[in-house]
Scaffold this motif. Structure first.
Motif, PDB file in Angstrom:
ATOM      1  N   PHE A  21       0.391   1.588  13.214  1.00 30.07           N
ATOM      2  CA  PHE A  21      -1.072   1.253  12.819  1.00 30.07           C
ATOM      3  C   PHE A  21      -1.149   2.461  11.374  1.00 30.07           C
ATOM      4  CE2 PHE A  21      -1.871   0.783  17.057  1.00 30.07           C
ATOM      5  CZ  PHE A  21      -1.652  -0.051  17.514  1.00 30.07           C
ATOM      6  N   THR A  22       0.183   3.370  11.188  1.00 34.60           N
ATOM      7  CA  THR A  22       0.326   3.616   9.185  1.00 34.60           C
ATOM      8  C   THR A  22       1.313   2.607   8.789  1.00 34.60           C
ATOM      9  OG1 THR A  22      -0.365   5.808  10.570  1.00 34.60           O
ATOM     10  CG2 THR A  22       0.490   5.931   8.044  1.00 34.60           C
ATOM     11  N   ALA A  23       2.415   2.255   9.864  1.00 31.60           N
ATOM     12  CA  ALA A  23       3.148   1.715   8.661  1.00 31.60           C
ATOM     13  C   ALA A  23       3.308  -0.167   8.654  1.00 31.60           C
ATOM     14  CB  ALA A  23       4.649   1.846  10.368  1.00 31.60           C
ATOM     15  N   VAL A  24       2.231  -0.945   9.881  1.00 26.75           N
ATOM     16  CA  VAL A  24       1.616  -1.799   9.336  1.00 26.75           C
ATOM     17  C   VAL A  24       1.001  -2.259   7.527  1.00 26.75           C
ATOM     18  CG1 VAL A  24      -0.515  -2.131  10.327  1.00 26.75           C
ATOM     19  CG2 VAL A  24       1.405  -3.792   9.831  1.00 26.75           C
ATOM     20  N   GLN A  25       0.024  -0.489   7.684  1.00 22.44           N
ATOM     21  CA  GLN A  25      -0.701  -1.099   6.904  1.00 22.44           C
ATOM     22  C   GLN A  25      -0.266  -0.568   4.966  1.00 22.44           C
ATOM     23  OE1 GLN A  25      -4.613   2.409   6.791  1.00 22.44           O
ATOM     24  NE2 GLN A  25      -2.887   2.557   8.085  1.00 22.44           N
ATOM     25  N   PHE A  26       1.004   0.238   5.477  1.00 23.98           N
ATOM     26  CA  PHE A  26       2.150   0.003   3.590  1.00 23.98           C
ATOM     27  C   PHE A  26       2.582  -0.711   3.903  1.00 23.98           C
ATOM     28  CE2 PHE A  26       1.696   5.070   4.354  1.00 23.98           C
ATOM     29  CZ  PHE A  26       1.457   4.753   3.131  1.00 23.98           C
ATOM     30  N   GLU A  27       3.212  -1.762   5.084  1.00 24.69           N
ATOM     31  CA  GLU A  27       3.630  -3.305   4.947  1.00 24.69           C
ATOM     32  C   GLU A  27       2.717  -4.499   3.339  1.00 24.69           C
ATOM     33  OE1 GLU A  27       5.169  -4.911   8.072  1.00 24.69           O
ATOM     34  OE2 GLU A  27       5.672  -6.474   7.332  1.00 24.69           O
ATOM     35  N   ALA A  28       1.404  -3.920   4.642  1.00 23.07           N
ATOM     36  CA  ALA A  28       0.234  -4.611   4.175  1.00 23.07           C
ATOM     37  C   ALA A  28      -0.098  -4.275   2.490  1.00 23.07           C
ATOM     38  CB  ALA A  28      -1.079  -4.685   4.194  1.00 23.07           C
ATOM     39  N   LEU A  29       0.316  -2.945   2.181  1.00 27.56           N
ATOM     40  CA  LEU A  29      -0.086  -3.193   0.894  1.00 27.56           C
ATOM     41  C   LEU A  29       0.513  -2.863  -0.091  1.00 27.56           C
ATOM     42  CD1 LEU A  29      -2.321  -1.155  -0.322  1.00 27.56           C
ATOM     43  CD2 LEU A  29      -0.780   0.635   0.117  1.00 27.56           C
ATOM     44  N   LEU A  30       2.495  -2.693   0.323  1.00 21.13           N
ATOM     45  CA  LEU A  30       4.050  -2.928  -0.968  1.00 21.13           C
ATOM     46  C   LEU A  30       4.318  -4.085  -0.638  1.00 21.13           C
ATOM     47  CD1 LEU A  30       4.544   1.038   0.045  1.00 21.13           C
ATOM     48  CD2 LEU A  30       3.785  -0.301  -2.182  1.00 21.13           C
ATOM     49  N   SER A  31       3.721  -4.595   0.805  1.00 23.32           N
ATOM     50  CA  SER A  31       5.117  -5.451   0.365  1.00 23.32           C
ATOM     51  C   SER A  31       4.513  -7.438  -0.876  1.00 23.32           C
ATOM     52  CB  SER A  31       5.007  -6.802   2.015  1.00 23.32           C
ATOM     53  OG  SER A  31       5.504  -5.830   2.982  1.00 23.32           O
ATOM     54  N   GLY A  32       3.602  -7.099  -0.981  1.00 20.36           N
ATOM     55  CA  GLY A  32       2.853  -8.314  -2.341  1.00 20.36           C
ATOM     56  C   GLY A  32       2.348  -7.222  -2.874  1.00 20.36           C
ATOM     57  N   ASP A  33       1.584  -7.600  -3.344  1.00 23.95           N
ATOM     58  CA  ASP A  33       1.230  -7.480  -4.887  1.00 23.95           C
ATOM     59  C   ASP A  33      -0.537  -6.457  -4.478  1.00 23.95           C
ATOM     60  OD1 ASP A  33      -0.687  -9.471  -4.644  1.00 23.95           O
ATOM     61  OD2 ASP A  33      -0.694  -9.733  -6.757  1.00 23.95           O
ATOM     62  N   LEU A  34      -0.844  -6.037  -3.311  1.00 20.28           N
ATOM     63  CA  LEU A  34      -2.033  -5.739  -2.619  1.00 20.28           C
ATOM     64  C   LEU A  34      -2.148  -4.472  -3.920  1.00 20.28           C
ATOM     65  CD1 LEU A  34      -4.847  -5.598  -1.587  1.00 20.28           C
ATOM     66  CD2 LEU A  34      -3.771  -4.581   0.359  1.00 20.28           C
ATOM     67  N   TRP A  35      -1.537  -3.119  -3.659  1.00 26.42           N
ATOM     68  CA  TRP A  35      -1.220  -1.880  -4.433  1.00 26.42           C
ATOM     69  C   TRP A  35      -1.520  -2.068  -5.980  1.00 26.42           C
ATOM     70  CZ3 TRP A  35       1.681  -0.669  -8.759  1.00 26.42           C
ATOM     71  CH2 TRP A  35       2.982  -1.590  -9.212  1.00 26.42           C
ATOM     72  N   LEU A  36      -1.331  -2.892  -6.633  1.00 20.64           N
ATOM     73  CA  LEU A  36      -1.279  -3.364  -7.484  1.00 20.64           C
ATOM     74  C   LEU A  36      -2.867  -4.564  -7.996  1.00 20.64           C
ATOM     75  CD1 LEU A  36      -0.227  -3.385 -11.320  1.00 20.64           C
ATOM     76  CD2 LEU A  36       0.507  -5.592 -10.702  1.00 20.64           C
ATOM     77  N   ARG A  37      -2.763  -4.899  -6.930  1.00 23.38           N
ATOM     78  CA  ARG A  37      -4.381  -5.619  -7.121  1.00 23.38           C
ATOM     79  C   ARG A  37      -5.445  -4.497  -7.556  1.00 23.38           C
ATOM     80  NH1 ARG A  37      -5.288  -9.579  -2.828  1.00 23.38           N
ATOM     81  NH2 ARG A  37      -3.609  -9.513  -2.587  1.00 23.38           N
ATOM     82  N   ASN A  38      -5.367  -3.528  -6.590  1.00 22.30           N
ATOM     83  CA  ASN A  38      -6.078  -2.343  -6.150  1.00 22.30           C
ATOM     84  C   ASN A  38      -6.884  -1.741  -6.882  1.00 22.30           C
ATOM     85  OD1 ASN A  38      -7.363  -3.721  -3.564  1.00 22.30           O
ATOM     86  ND2 ASN A  38      -6.009  -2.467  -2.455  1.00 22.30           N
ATOM     87  N   ALA A  39      -5.007  -1.033  -7.078  1.00 23.58           N
ATOM     88  CA  ALA A  39      -5.507  -0.455  -8.628  1.00 23.58           C
ATOM     89  C   ALA A  39      -5.782  -0.718  -9.971  1.00 23.58           C
ATOM     90  CB  ALA A  39      -3.517   0.487  -8.791  1.00 23.58           C
ATOM     91  N   SER A  40      -5.322  -1.982  -9.972  1.00 23.50           N
ATOM     92  CA  SER A  40      -5.639  -2.466 -10.951  1.00 23.50           C
ATOM     93  C   SER A  40      -7.462  -2.854 -11.502  1.00 23.50           C
ATOM     94  CB  SER A  40      -4.902  -3.415 -11.660  1.00 23.50           C
ATOM     95  OG  SER A  40      -4.101  -3.981 -11.517  1.00 23.50           O
TER      96      SER A  40
END
Ligand SMILES: Cc1ncc(COP(=O)(O)O)c(C=O)c1O
Length: 351
Positions: free
Chosen positions: A247-266
């Motif tokens: 459940f930790t790992a799948v969160q990172f997959e969702a965050l980092l596989s596409g651009d979610l990390w960037l959308r959220n941070a921007s």
């Protein structure tokens, strides 16, 4: 149907911390996806196995991610893996590892921190030199690691050039470099560079997910395996090994596989910028606004009045400096309402 009762108003958001925010819906979706059935525990599941590829795309194929529960854990495990019992870590006086971890690096990792006062939360080669000495002296905890935070606890950030200069200084002394990347995504978003552009020459990264939209989850990312020993054992010994790690790992997959990390941070960064721009004529903004934090000076009574309706922290009681933090779910309306209240309270004369 659950028997739990919703006990808060989900439409109310403040400016206290990106840790006050909820979880991004895409992360909740990913967790649901990983649910059901049985999967091996302690990281032997298919989601955690896939993480190496997920992190590798950002930080290079050599990157080894070790998911942990929180940022303090990531810092403690990472730093402990980089040091011997007699060694020490050079960091800014304002570093989270020094001021906000209840002494965990000292108590759990047994580390001596060599702190340096800085004007803006950032180390420079010159500042590092003030503590980089005493090798071979049996009376001094031997400087082994430099730890920098990106973006910093004061909302500032290091450019790739500044990091390169620190890498060169660290290497010249035979030391290693640790980065507390609790808000690395915010720095990369502001600078418009890939995450990996900010970790060249970094040996171990504490990568932050929680402030970027996860329920919880950070990772010790080993970028230079030669700089560490026993991460896997130290993680368990520091009580940071999750049994249901999928459940930790799948969160990172969702965050980092596409651009979610960037959308959220921007988005978080844009909201901080919007706030600073809206109140900059009425209050003194006390630090450069480079990520998702705005620092300002307010008379104590004004801060107290505002805090009745909006949550935020007073950073320094002595100077009246306050910290306003935005997150992935801060809305433009949240910012505008808060800015209007600040301007009204200061009468436009707080500068
Ligand atoms: C710079 C920095 N590092 C690390 C952390 C992680 O801390 P925690 O142990 O609360 O997840 C934080 C959280 O506020 C932080 O601001």
């Amino acid at each position: 149907m659950t028997d739990a009762v919703q006990r808060h108003d989900p439409s109310v958001r403040g400016f206290a911390s990106d840790n006050y925010a909820g979880v991004h819906p895409e992360i909740l979706e990913a967790i649901a996806l990983a649910n059901g059935g049985h999967q091996p525990a302690y990281g032997d599941d298919v989601y955690t196995e896939h993480l190496r590829e997920v992190f590798g795309r950002h930080f290079g194929p050599q990157a080894e991610p070790y998911p942990v529960f929180n940022g303090t854990g990531a810092n403690v495990v990472g730093l402990q893996a980089m040091t011997e019992r007699w060694e020490s870590v050079i960091c800014a006086e304002t570093a989270h590892i020094h001021v906000d971890e209840c002494g965990a690096p000292e108590k759990v990792a047994g580390l001596k921190l060599l702190t340096v006062p800085t004007p803006d939360g950032k180390l420079t080669p010159e500042l590092i030199e003030t503590q980089a000495w005493g090798w071979g002296d049996q009376h001094r905890a031997q400087p082994r690691v430099v730890s920098i935070t990106q973006s910093t606890e004061l909302g500032t950030l290091y450019t790739p050039e500044e990091i390169r200069a620190i890498v060169a200084c660290t290497r010249a002394h035979g030391m290693s470099l640790h980065m507390d990347g609790s808000r690395l995504a915010n720095a990369a978003a502001t600078l418009g560079v890939p995450l990996g552009a900010l970790t060249e020459g970094v040996d171990v990264l504490s990568y932050g997910g929680t402030k970027n939209g996860l329920i919880f989850g950070e990772a010790v990312v080993v970028l230079n395996p030669a700089a560490v020993r026993g991460v896997m054992y130290l993680r368990k010994a520091a009580m940071q090994l999750a049994s249901k790690m999928r459940f930790t790992a799948v969160q990172f997959e969702a965050l980092l596989s596409g651009d979610l990390w960037l959308r959220n941070a921007s988005h978080a960064n844009a909201m901080a910028r919007r706030l600073a721009d809206a109140v900059g004529g009425s209050v003194r903004i006390s630090r450069p606004v480079q990520a998702n934090a705005v620092f300002a000076i307010l008379p104590r009574e004004v801060a107290e009045r505002l805090q009745k309706d909006f949550r935020f922290y007073t950073w320094n009681e002595g100077t009246g400096e306050v910290r306003w933090m935005t997150s992935f779910d801060t809305t433009a309306e949240d910012v505008d309402a808060f800015a209007a209240a600040i301007v009204a309270e200061t009468g436009g004369s707080g500068r």
